[in-house]
Design an enzyme around this catalytic site. Structure first.
Site, PDB file in Angstrom:
ATOM      1  N   LYS A 167       0.082  17.881  -0.904  1.00 33.44           N
ATOM      2  CA  LYS A 167       1.327  18.253  -0.203  1.00 33.44           C
ATOM      3  C   LYS A 167       1.067  19.468   0.660  1.00 33.44           C
ATOM      4  O   LYS A 167       0.315  20.369   0.284  1.00 33.44           O
ATOM      5  CB  LYS A 167       2.453  18.517  -1.202  1.00 33.44           C
ATOM      6  N   GLU A 174       2.780  11.279   5.113  1.00 29.19           N
ATOM      7  CA  GLU A 174       4.202  10.911   5.079  1.00 29.19           C
ATOM      8  C   GLU A 174       5.079  12.153   5.086  1.00 29.19           C
ATOM      9  O   GLU A 174       4.667  13.209   4.608  1.00 29.19           O
ATOM     10  CB  GLU A 174       4.500  10.122   3.788  1.00 29.19           C
ATOM     11  N   GLU A 193      12.251   8.912  -3.208  1.00 22.95           N
ATOM     12  CA  GLU A 193      12.940  10.197  -3.290  1.00 22.95           C
ATOM     13  C   GLU A 193      14.390   9.975  -2.850  1.00 22.95           C
ATOM     14  O   GLU A 193      14.628   9.375  -1.796  1.00 22.95           O
ATOM     15  CB  GLU A 193      12.222  11.184  -2.358  1.00 22.95           C
ATOM     16  N   LYS A 252       7.547  14.671   3.691  1.00 26.73           N
ATOM     17  CA  LYS A 252       7.870  15.062   2.315  1.00 26.73           C
ATOM     18  C   LYS A 252       9.367  15.384   2.263  1.00 26.73           C
ATOM     19  O   LYS A 252       9.820  16.359   2.852  1.00 26.73           O
ATOM     20  CB  LYS A 252       7.052  16.279   1.874  1.00 26.73           C
ATOM     21  N   ARG A 271      12.008  12.251 -12.849  1.00 24.27           N
ATOM     22  CA  ARG A 271      10.648  12.684 -13.159  1.00 24.27           C
ATOM     23  C   ARG A 271      10.453  12.984 -14.633  1.00 24.27           C
ATOM     24  O   ARG A 271       9.362  12.890 -15.151  1.00 24.27           O
ATOM     25  CB  ARG A 271      10.383  13.952 -12.370  1.00 24.27           C
TER      26      ARG A 271
HETATM   27  N1  LIG Z   1       6.751  10.611   0.918  1.00 28.05           N
HETATM   28  C1  LIG Z   1       6.594  11.124  -0.298  1.00 28.05           C
HETATM   29  N2  LIG Z   1       5.595  10.692  -1.096  1.00 28.05           N
HETATM   30  C2  LIG Z   1       5.417  11.217  -2.321  1.00 28.05           C
HETATM   31  N3  LIG Z   1       6.180  12.195  -2.846  1.00 28.05           N
HETATM   32  C3  LIG Z   1       7.197  12.667  -2.096  1.00 28.05           C
HETATM   33  C4  LIG Z   1       7.444  12.156  -0.796  1.00 28.05           C
HETATM   34  N4  LIG Z   1       8.519  12.819  -0.304  1.00 28.05           N
HETATM   35  C5  LIG Z   1       8.906  13.691  -1.229  1.00 28.05           C
HETATM   36  N5  LIG Z   1       8.125  13.637  -2.325  1.00 28.05           N
HETATM   37  C6  LIG Z   1       8.280  14.486  -3.513  1.00 28.05           C
HETATM   38  O1  LIG Z   1       7.244  15.456  -3.527  1.00 28.05           O
HETATM   39  C7  LIG Z   1       6.763  15.616  -4.826  1.00 28.05           C
HETATM   40  C8  LIG Z   1       5.292  15.940  -4.780  1.00 28.05           C
HETATM   41  O2  LIG Z   1       5.063  17.223  -5.132  1.00 28.05           O
HETATM   42  P1  LIG Z   1       4.666  17.525  -6.633  1.00 28.05           P
HETATM   43  O3  LIG Z   1       4.028  16.345  -7.214  1.00 28.05           O
HETATM   44  O4  LIG Z   1       3.914  18.782  -6.654  1.00 28.05           O
HETATM   45  O5  LIG Z   1       6.067  17.677  -7.327  1.00 28.05           O
HETATM   46  P2  LIG Z   1       6.846  19.014  -7.602  1.00 28.05           P
HETATM   47  O6  LIG Z   1       6.207  19.780  -8.693  1.00 28.05           O
HETATM   48  O7  LIG Z   1       8.255  18.603  -7.755  1.00 28.05           O
HETATM   49  O8  LIG Z   1       6.621  19.817  -6.303  1.00 28.05           O
HETATM   50  P3  LIG Z   1       7.642  20.213  -5.255  1.00 28.05           P
HETATM   51  O9  LIG Z   1       8.481  21.280  -5.903  1.00 28.05           O
HETATM   52  O10 LIG Z   1       6.745  20.730  -4.183  1.00 28.05           O
HETATM   53  O11 LIG Z   1       8.401  18.993  -4.883  1.00 28.05           O
HETATM   54  C9  LIG Z   1       6.958  14.280  -5.464  1.00 28.05           C
HETATM   55  O12 LIG Z   1       7.089  14.427  -6.848  1.00 28.05           O
HETATM   56  C10 LIG Z   1       8.210  13.751  -4.815  1.00 28.05           C
HETATM   57  O13 LIG Z   1       9.330  14.135  -5.570  1.00 28.05           O
END
Ligand SMILES: Nc1ncnc2c1ncn2[C@@H]1O[C@H](COP(=O)(O)OP(=O)(O)OP(=O)(O)O)[C@@H](O)[C@H]1O
Length: 563
Positions: A429, A255, A307, A257, A277
Site C-alpha cells: 500500500k 488499484e 471495500e 485504495k 476483517r
Molecule cells: N483496491 C483494494 N485492494 C485491496 N485492499 C484495499 C483496496 N482498497 C482499499 N483496501 C483496504 O486496504 C487495506 C490494506 O491495508 P492493510 O492490509 O494494511 O489494512 P489496514 O491495517 O486496515 O491498513 P489501513 O489502515 O492502511 O487500511 C485492506 O485491508 C482493505 O481494507
C-alpha cells in the site's frame, strides 16, 4: 479422578494455572500439547471444545453465536452465590484487579462453609455456556443468570475464576492462537506448516485439532475453504516507493485504495453473509449490500472481497460514518438513506472451487467475469497495469486517487496467490499520509479542571511475540470533546483499578495513533516510545490480535535509522 460424565473441569483449571505460572512460550506449548494428547486419548470428543477453551473461547471467531453476558450480570450471579451484595463484588473486583480473581476470593470465603458440591465436568461447563448463547428474548438476562448461578454453585474457587474469565472471553494465561497451533502440531506429531494452513483456511482451531488427531497430516491437507466460513484476509505491507515496488514485482496491478471497511462476502446456497476483517458477521446491518450482491453476482457459491465506503454526492466521506452503519442493530432502514454505502470488489477466493492458489492476475479475470457492475452501488476496484517502463500509470493513479478523496493505491503482484492472514510483500500500500500504529488502551489518567470527568490521556500498548501487551506511549491529543466523551463512556465499564487520577482498564479499545517519531525509551515496557502521539480514530473494525507488534515498531525504528 474423572466422573462418569467425562473429564473434570478441574483438570483444565490445573492446565490454566500451569500456563499462567510460566512466561516461556515453549513451556506453554508443551503443557498444552500434553493436555491435548491426554484428552485425545481419554475423551476425544472433547478435543475441539478444549482447544477453544484453552484460548478462552466458547465459539470459533467467525461464529455468530455469542454469550452476551455483561460483567454486571456476572457480578450479580456471583453476589447471589457468595451471599454478598453486587456492590461488594464490584469493590472486590477493583481491589483484585480482575473479576476472575474476585470470583475466586469470594467463593473461597463461601466454600469454607460448604461441604457438598457435585464435581463439574468440562462437558457440563461447556454445555451450560452453549445454553447461555441460545437464550434470547423475554427474561433472557434472568435465565442467563440462573445458569451462571448454577455453575458457580458447583464450582470450586479456582474453577469460578476461570469460568468467569471464559465468560468474558479474557482468559489471561498468555496463550494466543500461535501457541495453540504449535501445541496441536506437537501433540499429534504433524508439521507446523500443515496446521498453520489448515487453520488459515478454516479458522476453526477446534476442528483443526480434531482432524490432526483423527486423520493426521493427510486429513489436515484436505481441509479447505468453504463458502459460509470466513477466512482471515490477506494484508498489505507498506510500499517504500511506487517505482521500487513495481520494479521488484517485475510489473504490477495497481488499484485505488478505498478508505472504508473491508468485507468478505460469502454465498453458500441461497444464503449471503458479509464478514468484517475481524470475521464478524454484519449481514443484518447492511441489507443494501446483500441486495446488490443478489443482483450483480451469480447465484452460485462464492467468496469475494471488497471495500465498503460511504459516499456523498459521489465523493467518499469519512471512514467514521461506516462504523455508524456496521455497529447498528436498530433503525437500519433510516440509516440506509442517511449513510449510503457503495461496494468496490477487488478479489475472489472461491468460485467453482477454491481460487486462493490462482495467481492474482487470473483471479481478477474471474472476478470480472462474475460481476455485473451497478453504477454508484457496486463496482470493481479501479485498476491499472504498470511496468517499470510506464510507471507513470501507477503514479497517475496515485494522484487521481488522492484527488478523488481516496487514500492512495495498492500495488499487487499479479503472480501471487491469495495468502489468508499474511501481511506479505505481494500486496503493498502506498498512502499520502504517514504510517500510523494501531494500539490498545490499557490505562488512562483523568483530566483536570473542566476535563476532570474525562480520561484525558490514554496509556497505550503494542503486543510482543507471545501476545503479551507492552506499553509504548501516552496519547493525550487528537480528540475533540465529543470523541473524548464517547471514549470515556466506552472506557468506564472496563476500569479495573483506580489510583488517584490513574486507572487501569481491560484492554479492548483500539486506537489508531499518528506520531512524529519512534524513539527508544526505558520508561515503557516495549523499550520504545512515540513522540507527539495523536489519536486519529477508534478502530472498531479490528480486534486485539491485530494490533501492532513490538517487532514492527522495532523495524520501523531501524528503517528510519538507516535512511
Ligand atoms: N483496491 C483494494 N485492494 C485491496 N485492499 C484495499 C483496496 N482498497 C482499499 N483496501 C483496504 O486496504 C487495506 C490494506 O491495508 P492493510 O492490509 O494494511 O489494512 P489496514 O491495517 O486496515 O491498513 P489501513 O489502515 O492502511 O487500511 C485492506 O485491508 C482493505 O481494507
Amino acid at each position: 479422578m474423572n466422573s462418569k460424565d467425562g473429564m473434570r473441569y478441574m483438570e483444565l483449571v490445573d492446565v490454566y494455572e500451569k500456563l499462567d505460572s510460566t512466561t516461556k512460550r515453549l513451556e506453554k506449548t508443551t503443557i498444552l500439547a500434553d493436555f491435548f494428547r491426554k484428552i485425545g486419548g481419554e475423551d476425544p470428543e472433547l478435543l475441539p471444545v478444549v482447544t477453544l477453551l484453552s484460548l478462552g473461547r466458547v465459539f470459533p471467531t467467525w461464529s455468530e453465536e455469542e454469550l452476551g453476558i455483561a460483567s454486571k450480570l456476572l457480578m450479580n450471579a456471583m453476589a447471589l452465590v457468595a451471599g454478598v451484595r453486587p456492590e461488594d463484588v464490584e469493590d472486590m473486583m477493583r481491589d483484585a484487579g480482575d473479576i476472575g480473581t474476585a470470583a475466586e476470593l469470594l467463593l473461597g470465603k463461601k466454600k469454607q462453609a460448604t461441604f457438598f458440591t457435585v464435581p463439574l465436568t468440562i462437558q457440563k461447563v461447556h454445555s451450560n455456556l452453549m445454553k447461555i448463547a441460545d437464550i434470547s428474548g423475554n427474561r433472557s438476562q434472568y435465565k442467563k443468570m440462573e445458569i451462571l448461578r448454577e455453575l458457580f454453585s458447583s464450582a470450586s474457587p479456582e474453577e469460578a475464576k476461570y469460568i468467569t474469565r471464559t465468560v468474558l472471553e479474557e482468559l489471561r494465561v498468555g496463550v494466543g492462537e500461535g501457541t495453540i497451533k504449535d501445541a496441536i502440531a506437537e501433540a499429534f506429531s504433524v508439521e507446523k506448516g500443515v496446521v498453520e494452513r489448515a487453520h488459515m483456511l478454516t479458522n476453526d482451531l477446534g476442528l483443526v485439532s480434531e482432524v490432526a488427531k483423527e486423520e493426521g497430516v493427510e486429513g489436515l491437507k484436505k481441509l479447505s475453504l468453504k463458502p459460509g466460513k470466513p477466512v482471515k484476509p490477506m494484508l498489505a505491507q507498506l510500499s517504500p516507493g511506487i517505482r521500487e515496488s513495481v520494479e521488484e514485482m517485475g510489473w504490477a496491478l495497481c488499484e485505488t485504495k478505498y478508505d472504508g471497511i473491508r468485507v468478505q462476502i460469502h454465498r453458500s446456497g441461497d444464503e449471503v453473509n458479509i464478514f468484517t476483517r475481524r470475521l464478524e458477521n454484519i449481514s443484518n446491518a447492511v441489507p443494501e449490500i446483500i441486495e446488490y450482491i443478489e443482483e450483480a453476482l451469480p447465484h452460485e457459491d462464492f467468496i469475494v472481497e471488497g471495500e465498503i465506503i460511504v459516499t456523498k454526492d459521489g465523493k467518499p466521506i469519512s471512514f467514521q460514518y461506516i462504523l455508524q452503519r456496521v455497529r447498528r442493530k436498530y433503525e437500519i432502514e433510516k440509516m440506509r438513506e442517511q449513510v449510503p454505502l457503495k461496494l468496490y470488489l477487488f478479489d475472489v477466493l472461491y468460485y467453482h472451487g477454491p481460487q486462493i492458489d490462482t495467481p492474482f492476475e487470473d483471479r481478477r479475470k474471474i472476478l470480472e467475469s462474475m460481476v455485473d457492475v451497478m453504477e454508484d452501488k457496486l463496482q470493481l476496484s479501479n485498476q491499472v497495469k504498470a511496468t517499470p517502463e510506464d510507471i507513470w500509470r501507477a503514479e497517475d493513479l496515485f494522484t487521481e486517487s488522492l484527488k478523488g478523496g481516496h487514500e492512495g493505491i495498492m500495488i499487487k503482484d499479479p503472480h501471487a496467490p491469495y495468502m489468508p492472514g499474511i501481511r506479505g510483500k505481494k500486496m503493498l500500500k502506498r498512502k499520502a499520509e504517514p504510517e500510523t500504529l494501531d494500539l490498545v488502551v490499557v490505562g488512562g489518567t483523568y483530566g483536570k479542571g473542566k476535563r476532570a470527568h474525562f480520561i484525558g490521556s490514554y496509556l497505550l500498548a503494542v503486543q510482543d511475540e507471545n501476545n503479551e501487551l507492552k506499553t509504548i506511549a501516552h496519547a493525550a491529543t487528537g480528540l475533540d470533546d465529543q470523541m473524548l466523551l464517547e471514549l470515556s463512556e466506552m472506557v468506564e465499564p472496563l476500569i479495573t483499578k483506580k489510583t488517584g487520577r490513574r486507572v487501569e482498564i481491560v484492554p479492548s479499545i483500539i486506537l489508531e495513533i499518528a506520531y512524529s517519531e519512534i524513539v527508544k525509551s526505558p520508561e515503557y515496557e516495549s523499550g520504545y516510545s512515540l513522540r507527539f502521539p495523536v489519536v486519529k480514530r477508534v478502530r472498531e473494525d479490528i480486534s486485539i490480535e491485530d494490533i501492532d507488534t513490538v517487532e514492527r515498531v522495532e523495524s520501523m525504528f531501524k528503517d528510519v535509522q538507516t535512511l
